[in-house]
Design an enzyme around this catalytic site. Structure first.
Site, PDB file in Angstrom:
ATOM      1  N   LYS A  11       0.829  -1.212   0.000  1.00 35.28           N
ATOM      2  CA  LYS A  11       0.000   0.000   0.000  1.00 35.28           C
ATOM      3  C   LYS A  11       0.869   1.271   0.000  1.00 35.28           C
ATOM      4  CE  LYS A  11      -3.959  -2.257   2.225  1.00 35.28           C
ATOM      5  NZ  LYS A  11      -5.017  -2.129   3.276  1.00 35.28           N
ATOM      6  N   TYR A  51     -12.520  -1.748  -3.793  1.00 36.01           N
ATOM      7  CA  TYR A  51     -13.033  -1.927  -2.428  1.00 36.01           C
ATOM      8  C   TYR A  51     -14.555  -1.795  -2.356  1.00 36.01           C
ATOM      9  CZ  TYR A  51      -8.339  -2.007  -0.378  1.00 36.01           C
ATOM     10  OH  TYR A  51      -7.052  -2.353  -0.019  1.00 36.01           O
ATOM     11  N   PHE A  59     -15.334   3.697   7.144  1.00 36.39           N
ATOM     12  CA  PHE A  59     -13.981   4.103   6.746  1.00 36.39           C
ATOM     13  C   PHE A  59     -13.786   4.121   5.230  1.00 36.39           C
ATOM     14  CE2 PHE A  59     -13.974  -0.471   7.717  1.00 36.39           C
ATOM     15  CZ  PHE A  59     -13.493  -1.007   6.520  1.00 36.39           C
ATOM     16  N   ARG A  87      -2.654 -14.576   4.748  1.00 36.34           N
ATOM     17  CA  ARG A  87      -3.285 -13.806   5.836  1.00 36.34           C
ATOM     18  C   ARG A  87      -2.477 -13.983   7.134  1.00 36.34           C
ATOM     19  NH1 ARG A  87      -7.390 -10.202   4.326  1.00 36.34           N
ATOM     20  NH2 ARG A  87      -7.538 -10.091   6.584  1.00 36.34           N
ATOM     21  N   THR A  93      -5.490  -6.983  10.677  1.00 38.02           N
ATOM     22  CA  THR A  93      -5.744  -5.695  10.011  1.00 38.02           C
ATOM     23  C   THR A  93      -5.144  -4.537  10.813  1.00 38.02           C
ATOM     24  OG1 THR A  93      -7.822  -6.635   9.222  1.00 38.02           O
ATOM     25  CG2 THR A  93      -7.568  -4.246   9.047  1.00 38.02           C
ATOM     26  N   ARG A 104       2.555  -6.787   8.749  1.00 39.42           N
ATOM     27  CA  ARG A 104       1.903  -5.588   9.304  1.00 39.42           C
ATOM     28  C   ARG A 104       2.527  -5.189  10.644  1.00 39.42           C
ATOM     29  NH1 ARG A 104      -4.239  -7.149   7.351  1.00 39.42           N
ATOM     30  NH2 ARG A 104      -4.309  -5.770   5.537  1.00 39.42           N
ATOM     31  N   ASN A 114      -2.015   0.210   6.585  1.00 38.27           N
ATOM     32  CA  ASN A 114      -1.507  -1.038   7.149  1.00 38.27           C
ATOM     33  C   ASN A 114      -0.645  -1.865   6.181  1.00 38.27           C
ATOM     34  OD1 ASN A 114      -3.571  -1.881   5.558  1.00 38.27           O
ATOM     35  ND2 ASN A 114      -4.736  -2.920   7.166  1.00 38.27           N
ATOM     36  N   HIS A 117      -2.202  -5.415   1.405  1.00 44.68           N
ATOM     37  CA  HIS A 117      -3.496  -6.073   1.209  1.00 44.68           C
ATOM     38  C   HIS A 117      -3.262  -7.559   1.017  1.00 44.68           C
ATOM     39  CE1 HIS A 117      -7.480  -6.968  -0.454  1.00 44.68           C
ATOM     40  NE2 HIS A 117      -6.844  -7.679  -1.372  1.00 44.68           N
ATOM     41  N   GLU A 128      -9.457 -10.095  -7.917  1.00 45.43           N
ATOM     42  CA  GLU A 128      -8.530  -8.986  -7.653  1.00 45.43           C
ATOM     43  C   GLU A 128      -7.293  -9.069  -8.547  1.00 45.43           C
ATOM     44  OE1 GLU A 128      -9.936  -8.637  -2.966  1.00 45.43           O
ATOM     45  OE2 GLU A 128      -7.895  -9.306  -3.415  1.00 45.43           O
TER      46      GLU A 128
HETATM   47  N1  UDP Z   1      -9.684  -0.344   7.262  1.00 46.35           N
HETATM   48  C1  UDP Z   1      -9.744   0.878   7.920  1.00 46.35           C
HETATM   49  N2  UDP Z   1     -10.394   0.922   9.138  1.00 46.35           N
HETATM   50  C2  UDP Z   1     -10.983  -0.181   9.703  1.00 46.35           C
HETATM   51  C3  UDP Z   1     -10.913  -1.405   9.013  1.00 46.35           C
HETATM   52  C4  UDP Z   1     -10.256  -1.453   7.797  1.00 46.35           C
HETATM   53  O1  UDP Z   1      -9.238   1.881   7.442  1.00 46.35           O
HETATM   54  O2  UDP Z   1     -11.558  -0.060  10.803  1.00 46.35           O
HETATM   55  C5  UDP Z   1      -8.982  -0.413   5.962  1.00 46.35           C
HETATM   56  C6  UDP Z   1      -7.625  -1.100   6.077  1.00 46.35           C
HETATM   57  O3  UDP Z   1      -6.718  -0.481   5.167  1.00 46.35           O
HETATM   58  C7  UDP Z   1      -7.963  -2.520   5.653  1.00 46.35           C
HETATM   59  C8  UDP Z   1      -8.995  -2.265   4.545  1.00 46.35           C
HETATM   60  O4  UDP Z   1      -9.762  -1.171   5.038  1.00 46.35           O
HETATM   61  O5  UDP Z   1      -6.832  -3.212   5.205  1.00 46.35           O
HETATM   62  C9  UDP Z   1      -9.909  -3.429   4.222  1.00 46.35           C
HETATM   63  O6  UDP Z   1     -10.522  -3.862   5.428  1.00 46.35           O
HETATM   64  P1  UDP Z   1     -10.660  -5.414   5.763  1.00 46.35           P
HETATM   65  O7  UDP Z   1     -11.607  -5.538   6.917  1.00 46.35           O
HETATM   66  O8  UDP Z   1     -10.958  -6.174   4.524  1.00 46.35           O
HETATM   67  O9  UDP Z   1      -9.195  -5.780   6.316  1.00 46.35           O
HETATM   68  P2  UDP Z   1      -8.033  -6.688   5.666  1.00 46.35           P
HETATM   69  O10 UDP Z   1      -8.696  -7.799   4.900  1.00 46.35           O
HETATM   70  O11 UDP Z   1      -7.217  -5.764   4.776  1.00 46.35           O
HETATM   71  O12 UDP Z   1      -7.237  -7.189   6.829  1.00 46.35           O
HETATM   72 MG    MG Z   2     -10.147  -7.720   3.425  1.00 46.77          MG
END
Ligand code: UDP
Ligand code: MG
Length: 139
Positions: A11, A51, A59, A87, A93, A104, A114, A117, A128
């Site tokens: 990112k 997204y 958010f 993951r 996250t 992360r 973070n 992705h 994707e």
């Molecule tokens: N995100 C954020 N605030 C939150 C949760 C997620 O800004 O409270 C952002 C963060 O960059 C995250 C992305 O939205 O990676 C997608 O969220 P997801 O829940 O899919 O998390 P991920 O799969 O990336 O762990």
């Molecule tokens: Mg996700």
């Protein structure tokens, strides 16, 4: 059908901070083969499309602004159990909750910025990856 591929983006925060090499190294050291790779930048519309599943989340606006704010590195990665293992490799996250040694935990700044992705399913990994790479860019 289970596949052995996942999709990642380094990112804008991690690209800006100069972590492309370290993150790609951790990924390949973990046994992933790079199927496709490029540095690019998402437009606002591109980030909204990517997204779209999060469009109702509070958010979403911030996420779209952030993800289109600078260059990213997009990649398709291959390994057994690629989606689930990736993951684990990237961690939670929220970097404050990410296990020590995860990408992360090492490189992310906040729950929003973070560092990386990682796809959450085989189906989304395919969608994707195909969003960023044509068939002749995947080897
Ligand atoms: N995100 C954020 N605030 C939150 C949760 C997620 O800004 O409270 C952002 C963060 O960059 C995250 C992305 O939205 O990676 C997608 O969220 P997801 O829940 O899919 O998390 P991920 O799969 O990336 O762990
Ligand atoms: Mg996700």
């Amino acid at each position: 059908m289970a596949t052995n591929r996942t999709f990642t983006m380094i990112k804008p925060d991690a690209v800006k901070a100069g972590h492309i090499g370290a993150i790609l190294n951790q990924i390949t050291e973990a046994g992933y083969r790079i199927v496709a790779l490029k540095k690019t930048q998402l437009t606002k519309a591109g980030a909204e499309g990517f997204y779209a599943v999060h469009s109702e989340r509070p958010f979403f606006g911030e996420l779209v602004e952030f993800m289109s704010s600078g260059p990213i590195v997009a990649a398709i990665l291959e390994k057994d159990n690629a989606v689930a293992d990736f993951r684990t490799l990237i961690g939670a996250t929220n970097p404050a909750e990410a296990a020590p040694g995860t990408i992360r935990a090492k490189f992310a700044k906040s729950i929003g910025e973070n560092a990386v992705h990682g796809s959450d399913s085989d189906e989304n990994a395919k969608i994707e990856g195909d969003y960023h790479f044509s068939g002749v860019e995947q080897f």
